[in-house]
Scaffold this motif. Structure first.
Motif, PDB file in Angstrom:
ATOM      1  N   ARG A 125       0.848  -1.188   0.000  1.00  0.00           N
ATOM      2  CA  ARG A 125       0.000   0.000   0.000  1.00  0.00           C
ATOM      3  C   ARG A 125       0.883   1.237   0.000  1.00  0.00           C
ATOM      4  O   ARG A 125       1.902   1.282   0.667  1.00  0.00           O
ATOM      5  CB  ARG A 125      -0.899   0.029   1.240  1.00  0.00           C
ATOM      6  CG  ARG A 125      -1.736  -1.213   1.378  1.00  0.00           C
ATOM      7  CD  ARG A 125      -2.826  -1.098   2.411  1.00  0.00           C
ATOM      8  NE  ARG A 125      -2.416  -0.800   3.765  1.00  0.00           N
ATOM      9  CZ  ARG A 125      -3.117  -1.166   4.830  1.00  0.00           C
ATOM     10  NH1 ARG A 125      -4.221  -1.848   4.700  1.00  0.00           N
ATOM     11  NH2 ARG A 125      -2.723  -0.835   6.033  1.00  0.00           N
ATOM     12  N   SER A 126       0.431   2.226  -0.726  1.00  0.00           N
ATOM     13  CA  SER A 126       1.157   3.493  -0.754  1.00  0.00           C
ATOM     14  C   SER A 126       0.938   4.231   0.567  1.00  0.00           C
ATOM     15  O   SER A 126       0.035   3.886   1.346  1.00  0.00           O
ATOM     16  CB  SER A 126       0.649   4.357  -1.905  1.00  0.00           C
ATOM     17  OG  SER A 126      -0.692   4.771  -1.648  1.00  0.00           O
ATOM     18  N   ALA A 127       1.734   5.261   0.783  1.00  0.00           N
ATOM     19  CA  ALA A 127       1.567   6.076   1.991  1.00  0.00           C
ATOM     20  C   ALA A 127       0.196   6.751   1.982  1.00  0.00           C
ATOM     21  O   ALA A 127      -0.452   6.881   3.026  1.00  0.00           O
ATOM     22  CB  ALA A 127       2.680   7.121   2.082  1.00  0.00           C
ATOM     23  N   GLY A 128      -0.267   7.152   0.806  1.00  0.00           N
ATOM     24  CA  GLY A 128      -1.597   7.760   0.690  1.00  0.00           C
ATOM     25  C   GLY A 128      -2.695   6.762   1.033  1.00  0.00           C
ATOM     26  O   GLY A 128      -3.659   7.106   1.723  1.00  0.00           O
ATOM     27  N   ALA A 129      -2.544   5.515   0.564  1.00  0.00           N
ATOM     28  CA  ALA A 129      -3.531   4.475   0.888  1.00  0.00           C
ATOM     29  C   ALA A 129      -3.548   4.213   2.387  1.00  0.00           C
ATOM     30  O   ALA A 129      -4.616   4.030   2.989  1.00  0.00           O
ATOM     31  CB  ALA A 129      -3.225   3.195   0.122  1.00  0.00           C
ATOM     32  N   GLU A 130      -2.376   4.206   3.009  1.00  0.00           N
ATOM     33  CA  GLU A 130      -2.298   4.028   4.464  1.00  0.00           C
ATOM     34  C   GLU A 130      -3.073   5.133   5.179  1.00  0.00           C
ATOM     35  O   GLU A 130      -3.761   4.892   6.170  1.00  0.00           O
ATOM     36  CB  GLU A 130      -0.840   4.040   4.944  1.00  0.00           C
ATOM     37  CG  GLU A 130      -0.044   2.817   4.561  1.00  0.00           C
ATOM     38  CD  GLU A 130      -0.438   1.571   5.322  1.00  0.00           C
ATOM     39  OE1 GLU A 130      -1.105   1.657   6.377  1.00  0.00           O
ATOM     40  OE2 GLU A 130      -0.097   0.482   4.849  1.00  0.00           O
ATOM     41  N   GLN A 131      -2.954   6.350   4.665  1.00  0.00           N
ATOM     42  CA  GLN A 131      -3.641   7.486   5.271  1.00  0.00           C
ATOM     43  C   GLN A 131      -5.158   7.339   5.125  1.00  0.00           C
ATOM     44  O   GLN A 131      -5.908   7.610   6.065  1.00  0.00           O
ATOM     45  CB  GLN A 131      -3.154   8.785   4.626  1.00  0.00           C
ATOM     46  CG  GLN A 131      -3.387   9.991   5.477  1.00  0.00           C
ATOM     47  CD  GLN A 131      -2.490  11.149   5.049  1.00  0.00           C
ATOM     48  OE1 GLN A 131      -1.550  11.001   4.291  1.00  0.00           O
ATOM     49  NE2 GLN A 131      -2.804  12.315   5.553  1.00  0.00           N
ATOM     50  N   ILE A 132      -5.622   6.876   3.973  1.00  0.00           N
ATOM     51  CA  ILE A 132      -7.052   6.667   3.746  1.00  0.00           C
ATOM     52  C   ILE A 132      -7.568   5.537   4.647  1.00  0.00           C
ATOM     53  O   ILE A 132      -8.650   5.641   5.230  1.00  0.00           O
ATOM     54  CB  ILE A 132      -7.328   6.365   2.255  1.00  0.00           C
ATOM     55  CG1 ILE A 132      -7.003   7.580   1.382  1.00  0.00           C
ATOM     56  CG2 ILE A 132      -8.761   5.893   2.041  1.00  0.00           C
ATOM     57  CD1 ILE A 132      -7.865   8.802   1.633  1.00  0.00           C
ATOM     58  N   VAL A 133      -6.795   4.466   4.794  1.00  0.00           N
ATOM     59  CA  VAL A 133      -7.182   3.352   5.672  1.00  0.00           C
ATOM     60  C   VAL A 133      -7.266   3.838   7.120  1.00  0.00           C
ATOM     61  O   VAL A 133      -8.226   3.526   7.840  1.00  0.00           O
ATOM     62  CB  VAL A 133      -6.198   2.165   5.537  1.00  0.00           C
ATOM     63  CG1 VAL A 133      -6.419   1.138   6.638  1.00  0.00           C
ATOM     64  CG2 VAL A 133      -6.336   1.510   4.170  1.00  0.00           C
ATOM     65  N   ALA A 134      -6.289   4.613   7.558  1.00  0.00           N
ATOM     66  CA  ALA A 134      -6.290   5.125   8.935  1.00  0.00           C
ATOM     67  C   ALA A 134      -7.502   6.018   9.184  1.00  0.00           C
ATOM     68  O   ALA A 134      -8.168   5.902  10.224  1.00  0.00           O
ATOM     69  CB  ALA A 134      -4.994   5.888   9.212  1.00  0.00           C
ATOM     70  N   LEU A 135      -7.808   6.891   8.240  1.00  0.00           N
ATOM     71  CA  LEU A 135      -8.971   7.764   8.375  1.00  0.00           C
ATOM     72  C   LEU A 135     -10.253   6.929   8.415  1.00  0.00           C
ATOM     73  O   LEU A 135     -11.172   7.221   9.180  1.00  0.00           O
ATOM     74  CB  LEU A 135      -9.014   8.777   7.231  1.00  0.00           C
ATOM     75  CG  LEU A 135     -10.168   9.769   7.258  1.00  0.00           C
ATOM     76  CD1 LEU A 135     -10.223  10.543   8.560  1.00  0.00           C
ATOM     77  CD2 LEU A 135     -10.043  10.735   6.091  1.00  0.00           C
TER      78      LEU A 135
END
Length: 176
Positions: free
Chosen positions: A81-91
């Protein structure tokens, strides 16, 4: 001694009763935790689907430790997962937890768009006002373009503040 024997029998029955009640309570707590885990997974998946731009994702799967895994349309875990995907998952997890709690609280985020492309940024900005009664975002000027990004939610913005440097040891908060 008959009195002593009766007391021991009563004590034994009480211990058995308490042990049974403890087992029932532990089982109920486990069932409730599992139900909540599934509820969080469903709500986080709903948020994730609204936030991500990748339509090949089926949703999220939550593990025993409340970690989330992206699941593709073939029900396979997406391991890279990209860093952006990680951020979306966390949100998505934060939103799922917030919705599952007793009452929703404010969402406060620092640098929420740092790793997001403009399309994801737009989706997050559209979604956040629906996810909580109050949202506070701490963003830097390289993260958000007020004219491009904030215009879509302008009617939902209660106030905008900026930090202005006065000196090397002093900063003031200014309402915009």
């Amino acid at each position: 001694n008959q009195n002593e024997s009766a007391k021991n029998q009563r004590s034994g029955k009480i211990v058995d009763l308490i042990s049974t009640a403890e087992g029932i309570f532990a089982s109920a707590v486990g069932m409730m935790r599992d139900d909540l885990r599934m509820d969080i997974q469903e709500k986080a998946t709903s948020a994730f689907k609204q936030l991500t731009t990748d339509t090949s994702y089926k949703g999220l799967r939550i593990n025993q430790n409340y970690g989330l895994t992206i699941v593709d349309e073939k029900d396979r875990d997406v391991s890279l997962r990209s860093a952006g995907a990680e951020q979306i998952v966390a949100l998505s997890l934060i939103d799922g937890l917030n919705q599952t709690g007793r009452s929703t609280g404010p969402v406060i985020m620092d640098t929420p768009f740092g790793r997001l492309d403009p399309r994801h940024r737009s989706r997050v900005l559209q979604y956040l006002p629906k996810s909580a009664n109050q949202v506070v975002l701490f963003v830097h000027e390289g993260e958000v373009d007020p004219e491009r990004d904030l215009m879509q939610i302008n009617s939902k913005i209660g106030a905008v503040f900026a930090l202005e440097r006065v000196s090397s040891s002093q900063t003031k908060v200014v309402r915009k």
